[in-house]
Design a protein around this motif. Sequence first.
Motif, short mmCIF file in Angstrom:
data_model
loop_
_atom_site.label_atom_id
_atom_site.label_comp_id
_atom_site.label_asym_id
_atom_site.label_seq_id
_atom_site.Cartn_x
_atom_site.Cartn_y
_atom_site.Cartn_z
N TYR A 79 17.63 41.83 53.22
CA TYR A 79 18.89 42.41 52.75
C TYR A 79 18.92 43.90 53.01
O TYR A 79 17.90 44.59 52.88
N LYS A 122 25.42 34.53 55.31
CA LYS A 122 25.87 35.90 55.62
C LYS A 122 27.34 36.10 55.27
O LYS A 122 27.80 37.23 55.14
N LEU A 154 23.17 40.62 53.36
CA LEU A 154 22.16 39.78 54.01
C LEU A 154 22.13 40.07 55.51
O LEU A 154 23.13 39.96 56.20
N SER A 200 19.31 38.82 57.53
CA SER A 200 18.72 37.67 58.22
C SER A 200 18.17 36.66 57.22
O SER A 200 17.83 37.00 56.09
#
Length: 145
Positions: free
Chosen positions: A54, A27, A33, A35
């Motif tokens: 994303y 991240k 991003l 997760s």
Amino acid sequence: MQFSQEITVNLPRERFIELFDDPDNLKLWQQGLLSFEPVSGTPGEPGAVSRLLYKQGKGTMEMLETITRRELPEAFDGTYDAKGVHNICKNEFHDLAGTATRWVAHNTFEFSGFMKIIGLLFGSMFPKQSLRMMNNFKDFAEKHG
């Protein structure tokens, strides 16, 4: 569509790999991003599958990563699948006199369905986006080296 790109990161390869290989860092250098979630297999090992989500415009894009080769510190390969896009990414990490790392990424993009049209019309955005992500990692790594 196939292309290769390379950048030099002013960090010894050992430290480069430590930062590159830590999913908690994703991240910090992969713009948008939201997760990263392991789905199956041992994370980071060949055969492992992870789901990446994303932010894309006003919506989101889901991508599945499958690790195909892990020969660190020399190489790390994977496939990345999103709706209508299959990306094969082969990464090489070259030690430069113990003080820097040359990262070479070989990408193959295959498009299906509507994404074939996007690939034809906006194909130049894929190499630009890949290089931007590599440079984001370079900036992150050199600050945290």
